[in-house]
Write a protein that holds these residues in place. Structure first.
Motif, mmCIF file in Angstrom:
data_model
loop_
_atom_site.group_PDB
_atom_site.id
_atom_site.type_symbol
_atom_site.label_atom_id
_atom_site.label_comp_id
_atom_site.label_asym_id
_atom_site.label_seq_id
_atom_site.Cartn_x
_atom_site.Cartn_y
_atom_site.Cartn_z
ATOM 1 N N SER A 193 0.847 -1.192 0.000
ATOM 2 C CA SER A 193 0.000 0.000 0.000
ATOM 3 C C SER A 193 0.879 1.237 0.000
ATOM 4 N N ASN A 194 0.253 2.396 -0.243
ATOM 5 C CA ASN A 194 1.005 3.650 -0.250
ATOM 6 C C ASN A 194 1.599 3.924 1.131
ATOM 7 N N GLY A 195 2.745 4.596 1.111
ATOM 8 C CA GLY A 195 3.405 4.938 2.358
ATOM 9 C C GLY A 195 2.935 6.275 2.895
ATOM 10 N N GLN A 196 3.303 6.538 4.125
ATOM 11 C CA GLN A 196 2.933 7.789 4.783
ATOM 12 C C GLN A 196 4.199 8.390 5.379
ATOM 13 N N ALA A 197 4.595 9.544 4.838
ATOM 14 C CA ALA A 197 5.747 10.272 5.375
ATOM 15 C C ALA A 197 5.254 11.200 6.480
ATOM 16 N N VAL A 198 5.762 10.994 7.676
ATOM 17 C CA VAL A 198 5.346 11.781 8.837
ATOM 18 C C VAL A 198 6.549 12.552 9.353
ATOM 19 N N LEU A 199 6.402 13.879 9.470
ATOM 20 C CA LEU A 199 7.483 14.728 9.955
ATOM 21 C C LEU A 199 6.993 15.570 11.116
ATOM 22 N N ASP A 200 7.768 15.601 12.166
ATOM 23 C CA ASP A 200 7.542 16.508 13.292
ATOM 24 C C ASP A 200 8.646 17.558 13.273
ATOM 25 N N ALA A 253 2.495 13.257 4.482
ATOM 26 C CA ALA A 253 2.399 13.202 3.019
ATOM 27 C C ALA A 253 2.171 11.763 2.591
ATOM 28 N N GLU A 254 1.197 11.523 1.721
ATOM 29 C CA GLU A 254 0.978 10.196 1.152
ATOM 30 C C GLU A 254 1.897 10.024 -0.048
#
Length: 300
Positions: A193-200, A253-254
């Motif tokens: 499945s598509n990834g999820q880029a998570v930034l704090d 971001a997806e």
């Protein structure tokens, strides 16, 4: 006296053996068995190689038909090809062992021994049967396939082979990790499945919060136009945490499968460059040193 007598008897038997046709029979039988073993090894080596090449050609020529049967994806085709090669290797080795044993043991005795051996293995090799059963579940339920990037029990890497008894994973540092199928528990598959880029992103408490969010939204729009792996414009969700020394803002971001880590690195680079231009401070560890000035001693 008894020792001398036994020596004479043994010497007579050896002399009789060498003087009769028994030696010739023994040498002929031994030579026949040696030649038979060599021929069996050569024949099975050729059979193994021919079968391997035929399997690879079958999967290479009939790609469209095989993909339709196996689910329409390249990863499934590679998985079934790996399984077919694994089964062929097991079959050839079993036939080779039985054929070699038949050279030294008669067929009737070999069949009886094989039956007894199967019963013993059935009771003693429960773990092996568990591995094989789990292997079929992995393949036919499409838990993961060859080429998938997965995580199993802390081992993260790319699946290189799925066999009847084990799975081989090439981890990020290059080593091959072999995991018995029966030991596979929780599996995280990053490839389906598509990834999820998570930034704090942390900014200083003194920085303008609304300006920082506006700048991050601008960076998100520019990154979406710059990178094809970003499938939607990244979202700036807002303040995630009020930390000890920073206000933490979260952006997501997806992205395409397996590209989340690459996109995270690129977004961090763009954010740092943009924050520098916009004079938005990113907090970092600081140390303040206080020096006590004492008056000079008085002199009498």
């Amino acid at each position: 006296m008894n020792l001398l007598f036994l020596s004479n008897v043994l010497a007579d038997k050896i002399q009789n053996f060498l003087a009769t046709d028994q030696l010739n029979t023994f040498l002929i039988n031994a030579g026949f068995k040696i030649v038979s073993v060599i021929l069996i090894l050569v024949i099975m080596s050729i059979v193994r190689k021919l079968g391997k090449n035929m399997i690879k050609k079958a999967f290479a020529v009939n790609i469209e038909r095989i993909q339709k049967v196996t689910g329409g994806t390249e990863r499934r085709k590679e998985t079934f090809e790996s399984l077919a090669l694994n089964i062929w290797r097991y079959a050839v080795n079993i036939v080779l062992i039985l054929w070699l044993l038949s050279v030294f043991v008669s067929l009737d005795k070999l069949l009886v021994a094989s039956s007894a051996l199967v019963v013993v293995i059935g009771f003693a090799a429960k773990s092996m049967l568990d591995d094989i059963t789990m292997g079929f579940f992995i393949i036919f339920e499409d838990l993961f396939s060859v080429g998938d990037f997965i995580e199993i029990d802390g081992n993260t890497g790319t699946v290189t082979e799925i066999g009847l008894r084990s799975v081989k994973i090439r981890v990020l540092t290059g080593e091959i990790v072999i995991i018995p199928n029966g030991n596979i528990g929780k599996v995280i598959n990053h490839s389906v499945s598509n990834g999820q880029a998570v930034l704090d992103i942390g900014i200083a408490y003194e920085a303008d919060l609304d300006k920082a969010i506006s700048v991050l939204q601008k960076v998100a729009s520019e990154a979406f136009n710059q990178y094809d792996d970003i499938l939607q414009v990244p979202q700036v969700l807002g303040v995630q945490e009020l930390a000890d020394s920073a206000v933490v803002i979260r952006m997501i971001a997806e992205v395409s499968p397996l590209q989340q880590w690459h996109i995270q690195r690129e977004l961090r680079r763009l954010i740092k460059l943009t924050f520098d231009r916009e004079n938005i401070e990113i907090p970092y560890s600081k140390m303040m040193v206080y020096q006590k000035n004492e008056g000079s001693p008085s002199h009498e």
